[in-house]
Design a protein around this motif. Structure first.
Motif, PDB file in Angstrom:
ATOM      1  N   MET A   1       0.823  -1.194   0.000  1.00  0.00           N
ATOM      2  CA  MET A   1       0.000   0.000   0.000  1.00  0.00           C
ATOM      3  C   MET A   1       0.867   1.257   0.000  1.00  0.00           C
ATOM      4  O   MET A   1       0.591   2.195  -0.724  1.00  0.00           O
ATOM      5  N   THR A   2       1.909   1.270   0.848  1.00  0.00           N
ATOM      6  CA  THR A   2       2.806   2.416   0.911  1.00  0.00           C
ATOM      7  C   THR A   2       3.480   2.653  -0.439  1.00  0.00           C
ATOM      8  O   THR A   2       3.623   3.796  -0.874  1.00  0.00           O
ATOM      9  N   LYS A   3       3.868   1.575  -1.106  1.00  0.00           N
ATOM     10  CA  LYS A   3       4.520   1.684  -2.406  1.00  0.00           C
ATOM     11  C   LYS A   3       3.577   2.322  -3.431  1.00  0.00           C
ATOM     12  O   LYS A   3       3.982   3.152  -4.242  1.00  0.00           O
ATOM     13  N   VAL A   4       2.308   1.982  -3.376  1.00  0.00           N
ATOM     14  CA  VAL A   4       1.310   2.546  -4.286  1.00  0.00           C
ATOM     15  C   VAL A   4       1.146   4.040  -4.031  1.00  0.00           C
ATOM     16  O   VAL A   4       1.086   4.840  -4.960  1.00  0.00           O
ATOM     17  N   ILE A   5       1.091   4.432  -2.773  1.00  0.00           N
ATOM     18  CA  ILE A   5       0.943   5.841  -2.414  1.00  0.00           C
ATOM     19  C   ILE A   5       2.164   6.638  -2.881  1.00  0.00           C
ATOM     20  O   ILE A   5       2.027   7.710  -3.470  1.00  0.00           O
ATOM     21  N   ILE A   6       3.351   6.113  -2.649  1.00  0.00           N
ATOM     22  CA  ILE A   6       4.572   6.793  -3.079  1.00  0.00           C
ATOM     23  C   ILE A   6       4.591   6.930  -4.595  1.00  0.00           C
ATOM     24  O   ILE A   6       4.936   7.990  -5.127  1.00  0.00           O
ATOM     25  N   THR A   7       4.199   5.895  -5.314  1.00  0.00           N
ATOM     26  CA  THR A   7       4.154   5.947  -6.769  1.00  0.00           C
ATOM     27  C   THR A   7       3.163   7.005  -7.240  1.00  0.00           C
ATOM     28  O   THR A   7       3.470   7.795  -8.142  1.00  0.00           O
ATOM     29  N   CYS A   8       1.987   7.056  -6.645  1.00  0.00           N
ATOM     30  CA  CYS A   8       0.972   8.047  -7.028  1.00  0.00           C
ATOM     31  C   CYS A   8       1.453   9.468  -6.765  1.00  0.00           C
ATOM     32  O   CYS A   8       1.289  10.352  -7.603  1.00  0.00           O
ATOM     33  N   VAL A   9       2.051   9.700  -5.605  1.00  0.00           N
ATOM     34  CA  VAL A   9       2.568  11.031  -5.274  1.00  0.00           C
ATOM     35  C   VAL A   9       3.676  11.414  -6.245  1.00  0.00           C
ATOM     36  O   VAL A   9       3.733  12.545  -6.722  1.00  0.00           O
ATOM     37  N   SER A  10       4.550  10.487  -6.586  1.00  0.00           N
ATOM     38  CA  SER A  10       5.633  10.764  -7.533  1.00  0.00           C
ATOM     39  C   SER A  10       5.084  11.149  -8.896  1.00  0.00           C
ATOM     40  O   SER A  10       5.570  12.085  -9.536  1.00  0.00           O
ATOM     41  N   ILE A  11       4.070  10.449  -9.360  1.00  0.00           N
ATOM     42  CA  ILE A  11       3.461  10.760 -10.657  1.00  0.00           C
ATOM     43  C   ILE A  11       2.815  12.140 -10.629  1.00  0.00           C
ATOM     44  O   ILE A  11       2.968  12.922 -11.565  1.00  0.00           O
ATOM     45  N   LEU A  12       2.128  12.476  -9.550  1.00  0.00           N
ATOM     46  CA  LEU A  12       1.500  13.798  -9.438  1.00  0.00           C
ATOM     47  C   LEU A  12       2.541  14.910  -9.414  1.00  0.00           C
ATOM     48  O   LEU A  12       2.364  15.945 -10.044  1.00  0.00           O
ATOM     49  N   LEU A  13       3.630  14.714  -8.686  1.00  0.00           N
ATOM     50  CA  LEU A  13       4.686  15.728  -8.640  1.00  0.00           C
ATOM     51  C   LEU A  13       5.345  15.906  -9.996  1.00  0.00           C
ATOM     52  O   LEU A  13       5.614  17.019 -10.422  1.00  0.00           O
ATOM     53  N   LEU A  14       5.597  14.826 -10.691  1.00  0.00           N
ATOM     54  CA  LEU A  14       6.197  14.903 -12.022  1.00  0.00           C
ATOM     55  C   LEU A  14       5.267  15.638 -12.975  1.00  0.00           C
ATOM     56  O   LEU A  14       5.695  16.496 -13.746  1.00  0.00           O
ATOM     57  N   ALA A  15       3.998  15.358 -12.930  1.00  0.00           N
ATOM     58  CA  ALA A  15       3.030  16.033 -13.799  1.00  0.00           C
ATOM     59  C   ALA A  15       2.958  17.514 -13.471  1.00  0.00           C
ATOM     60  O   ALA A  15       2.900  18.357 -14.364  1.00  0.00           O
ATOM     61  N   ALA A  16       2.982  17.860 -12.194  1.00  0.00           N
ATOM     62  CA  ALA A  16       2.922  19.274 -11.802  1.00  0.00           C
ATOM     63  C   ALA A  16       4.155  20.023 -12.253  1.00  0.00           C
ATOM     64  O   ALA A  16       4.080  21.174 -12.671  1.00  0.00           O
ATOM     65  N   CYS A  17       5.306  19.392 -12.197  1.00  0.00           N
ATOM     66  CA  CYS A  17       6.551  20.051 -12.586  1.00  0.00           C
ATOM     67  C   CYS A  17       6.689  20.171 -14.100  1.00  0.00           C
ATOM     68  O   CYS A  17       7.371  21.043 -14.589  1.00  0.00           O
ATOM     69  N   SER A  18       6.070  19.277 -14.850  1.00  0.00           N
ATOM     70  CA  SER A  18       6.257  19.286 -16.291  1.00  0.00           C
ATOM     71  C   SER A  18       5.282  20.199 -17.008  1.00  0.00           C
ATOM     72  O   SER A  18       5.469  20.503 -18.173  1.00  0.00           O
ATOM     73  N   ASN A  19       4.241  20.644 -16.331  1.00  0.00           N
ATOM     74  CA  ASN A  19       3.275  21.519 -16.973  1.00  0.00           C
ATOM     75  C   ASN A  19       3.773  22.952 -16.967  1.00  0.00           C
ATOM     76  O   ASN A  19       4.252  23.444 -15.953  1.00  0.00           O
ATOM     77  N   PRO A  20       3.637  23.640 -18.103  1.00  0.00           N
ATOM     78  CA  PRO A  20       4.001  25.048 -18.114  1.00  0.00           C
ATOM     79  C   PRO A  20       3.028  25.824 -17.234  1.00  0.00           C
ATOM     80  O   PRO A  20       1.890  25.403 -17.044  1.00  0.00           O
ATOM     81  N   ARG A  21       3.485  26.926 -16.721  1.00  0.00           N
ATOM     82  CA  ARG A  21       2.560  27.719 -15.929  1.00  0.00           C
ATOM     83  C   ARG A  21       3.030  29.159 -15.830  1.00  0.00           C
ATOM     84  O   ARG A  21       4.225  29.443 -15.865  1.00  0.00           O
ATOM     85  N   ARG A  22       2.068  30.026 -15.721  1.00  0.00           N
ATOM     86  CA  ARG A  22       2.336  31.443 -15.512  1.00  0.00           C
ATOM     87  C   ARG A  22       2.644  31.611 -14.040  1.00  0.00           C
ATOM     88  O   ARG A  22       1.910  31.133 -13.183  1.00  0.00           O
ATOM     89  N   VAL A  23       3.745  32.281 -13.741  1.00  0.00           N
ATOM     90  CA  VAL A  23       4.148  32.483 -12.353  1.00  0.00           C
ATOM     91  C   VAL A  23       3.578  33.798 -11.836  1.00  0.00           C
ATOM     92  O   VAL A  23       2.935  33.853 -10.813  1.00  0.00           O
ATOM     93  N   GLU A  24       3.835  34.878 -12.556  1.00  0.00           N
ATOM     94  CA  GLU A  24       3.312  36.206 -12.219  1.00  0.00           C
ATOM     95  C   GLU A  24       2.532  36.730 -13.418  1.00  0.00           C
ATOM     96  O   GLU A  24       2.706  36.264 -14.541  1.00  0.00           O
ATOM     97  N   GLN A  25       1.729  37.720 -13.204  1.00  0.00           N
ATOM     98  CA  GLN A  25       0.967  38.328 -14.291  1.00  0.00           C
ATOM     99  C   GLN A  25       1.860  39.264 -15.110  1.00  0.00           C
ATOM    100  O   GLN A  25       2.756  39.910 -14.572  1.00  0.00           O
ATOM    101  N   LEU A  26       1.596  39.315 -16.387  1.00  0.00           N
ATOM    102  CA  LEU A  26       2.271  40.260 -17.264  1.00  0.00           C
ATOM    103  C   LEU A  26       1.733  41.661 -16.993  1.00  0.00           C
ATOM    104  O   LEU A  26       0.601  41.811 -16.519  1.00  0.00           O
TER     105      LEU A  26
END
Length: 118
Positions: A1-26
């Motif tokens: 179960m712990t391994k599944v949770i760690i895998t899910c969290v890792s996938i979510l973090l990777l997806a969040a880091c790979s998406n472009p995003r606006r940091v501040e407004q122009l």
């Protein structure tokens, strides 16, 4: 179960880091009739470090590229500081944006910030 949770969290973090995003407004456009479009393209090699490439306008972080290779926006006529941070590199250059034009800038390794088309 712990391994599944760690895998899910890792996938979510990777997806969040790979998406472009606006940091501040122009900054808001004051003169839409004479504003210019700015295109940014980066030439950094693909890899995990590319997700930290952040474009800065007048020293304010504006856009983190993520998996995207380009970003565009509008600016009023004037003088600006374009820059980026990527790993230990923190680069900047002064640019002048004229009225009613299209500008293409290339961002690359070793503090490469170059106007390649106007």
């Amino acid at each position: 179960m712990t391994k599944v949770i760690i895998t899910c969290v890792s996938i979510l973090l990777l997806a969040a880091c790979s998406n472009p995003r606006r940091v501040e407004q122009l900054p808001p456009i004051k003169s839409p009739d004479t504003s210019s479009k700015v295109f940014l393209k980066h030439t950094f090699p693909a890899g995990p470090g590319i997700h930290r490439l952040t474009f800065k306008l007048d020293n304010a972080p504006i856009y983190r590229f993520g998996d995207t290779r380009q970003f565009s926006f509008y600016l009023d006529t004037g003088d600006y500081t374009f820059g980026y941070s990527h790993g230990s590199e923190d680069c900047e250059t002064s640019v002048h944006i004229g009225p009613s034009a299209n500008y293409v800038f290339e961002l690359g390794p070793e503090c490469h910030i170059e106007l390649i088309s106007e």
